[in-house]
Enzyme design. Structure first.
Site, mmCIF file in Angstrom:
data_model
loop_
_atom_site.group_PDB
_atom_site.id
_atom_site.type_symbol
_atom_site.label_atom_id
_atom_site.label_comp_id
_atom_site.label_asym_id
_atom_site.label_seq_id
_atom_site.Cartn_x
_atom_site.Cartn_y
_atom_site.Cartn_z
ATOM 1 N N SER A 216 -13.861 -4.443 0.900
ATOM 2 C CA SER A 216 -14.828 -3.747 0.057
ATOM 3 C C SER A 216 -16.267 -4.031 0.501
ATOM 4 O O SER A 216 -17.104 -4.459 -0.296
ATOM 5 C CB SER A 216 -14.654 -4.133 -1.422
ATOM 6 O OG SER A 216 -15.361 -3.246 -2.268
ATOM 7 N N LEU B 76 -18.695 -2.134 1.033
ATOM 8 C CA LEU B 76 -19.684 -1.311 0.325
ATOM 9 C C LEU B 76 -19.527 -1.414 -1.187
ATOM 10 O O LEU B 76 -20.116 -0.633 -1.938
ATOM 11 C CB LEU B 76 -19.576 0.161 0.754
ATOM 12 C CG LEU B 76 -19.753 0.463 2.238
ATOM 13 C CD1 LEU B 76 -19.795 1.975 2.476
ATOM 14 C CD2 LEU B 76 -20.999 -0.197 2.798
ATOM 15 N N TYR C 2 0.831 -1.197 0.000
ATOM 16 C CA TYR C 2 0.000 0.000 0.000
ATOM 17 C C TYR C 2 0.872 1.258 0.000
ATOM 18 O O TYR C 2 1.919 1.307 0.633
ATOM 19 C CB TYR C 2 -0.910 0.036 1.226
ATOM 20 C CG TYR C 2 -2.017 -0.992 1.248
ATOM 21 C CD1 TYR C 2 -2.299 -1.790 0.143
ATOM 22 C CD2 TYR C 2 -2.795 -1.173 2.380
ATOM 23 C CE1 TYR C 2 -3.310 -2.730 0.174
ATOM 24 C CE2 TYR C 2 -3.816 -2.104 2.426
ATOM 25 C CZ TYR C 2 -4.070 -2.887 1.324
ATOM 26 O OH TYR C 2 -5.080 -3.820 1.368
ATOM 27 N N GLY D 257 -17.035 -0.703 -3.270
ATOM 28 C CA GLY D 257 -16.534 0.524 -3.885
ATOM 29 C C GLY D 257 -17.466 1.709 -3.760
ATOM 30 O O GLY D 257 -17.407 2.644 -4.572
#
Length: 323
Positions: free
Chosen positions: A211, A213, A53, A215
């Protein structure tokens, strides 16, 4: 805050995990530190990151931000169940990346330096490595555990049979193996119900959904689009085009329940028996505050059935496709 054990382990984690992928590329370091402080204030003790990340700031930048936060003291590291991942490669040099014993050792030491800590609580394989045998992977992890650098191992984005193979290899070595699986899982994307969740449950793994939701599609996107607050592009726009009717019904049902759509989506995951903690990935303090609301949303059997009607799930294989 509610807490539960991570899979069959004795490790206690919050029912929400703080995802940190936005820290650095989307959220400044000071704001990231403030969000992590607020997460602790809410009782969130489970933080998830990955060695890769960092986005435009470079490989490992997010771990560096977290490490700088730990270095400010105040018991921040001691209060955190820290999860990071190995697999991604910082370069094209041979042996950078994947799950060879060579790379596990090299990547683990690099993560420890960036995170300014002496151990990782949950070290997760970010993807399956089809070229490396499990005996090699587990030998590397056993060494890391013996050195005190790792406590638990987890997987991410594995198929059900990958989990089974990993656990069988661990059993042959009298090793604990995996305690968790991190997969994409939400009302719109329910494929892991087919085989991954049954495999995880049979092998004592907790599910950590990423994820939750989808995106942002489950966060009231139809209403936001109508109000001119959000404009989707790419894959999200394509999904909205094909699933608009279901998403409209979903947002209307959330209104009936008296909750925000995003709160209902997170609450639905918290009602799934295999789920340990959905990963929330706030860019702002406000998004963190909103996500925590889901802990107060209770869905009865009728509400859960209605959500299954709007977003049909998968049966356990083979019943999903055979008698």
């Amino acid at each position: 805050m509610d807490y539960t054990h991570l899979g069959r382990s004795g490790l206690t984690v919050s029912r929400l995990a703080l995802g940190t992928m936005n820290f650095g590329p989307e959220t400044s370091e000071p704001d990231s530190h403030a969000i992590m402080d607020s997460a602790h204030e809410y009782g969130i003790n489970f933080f998830d990151t990955a060695n890769g990340y960092g986005g435009s700031l470079g490989f490992g930048a997010t771990e560096t931000i977290i490490g700088n936060w730990f270095a400010t003291g105040g018991g921040r590291r001691e209060k955190t169940v820290l999860a990071t991942k190995v697999y991604g490669s910082p370069s094209n040099w041979p042996n950078d990346g994947k799950l060879s014993a060579f790379n596990i050792r090299q990547s683990l030491d690099a993560s420890l330096r960036r995170l300014q800590t002496d151990h990782i609580d949950l070290y997760q394989f970010h993807h399956v490595d089809r070229a490396t045998p499990w005996d090699e992977i587990w030998q590397a992890m056993e060494t890391a555990v013996a050195q005190g650098k790792v406590l638990y191992a987890g997987s991410s984005n594995f198929a059900g049979w990958h989990i089974a193979a990993a656990q069988e290899a661990a059993r042959r070595r009298n090793y604990n193996g995996l305690v968790s699986e991190q997969s994409i899982y939400n009302l719109l994307t329910r494929d892991i119900e087919l085989e991954v969740i049954p495999s995880a449950q049979a092998n004592g793994l907790g599910i950590i959904p990423w994820s939750p939701l989808n995106g942002g599609l489950l966060g009231g996107v139809v209403r936001k689009e109508r109000e001119g607050k959000r404009r989707l592009e790419g894959r999200a726009a394509d999904t909205l085009a094909t699933r608009r009717d279901a998403l409209e019904r979903y947002e209307d049902f959330a209104d009936e329940l008296g909750h925000e759509p995003g709160d209902v989506a997170l609450a639905w995951l918290l009602h799934q028996p295999a789920v340990t903690a959905p990963i929330i990935g706030p860019r702002t303090q406000g998004q963190l505050d909103a996500a925590v609301r889901a802990l107060d949303v209770s869905l009865d059997a009728a509400a859960l059935a209605k959500l299954d009607e709007i977003f049909p799930g998968r049966k356990t294989a083979p019943e999903d496709y055979a008698w």
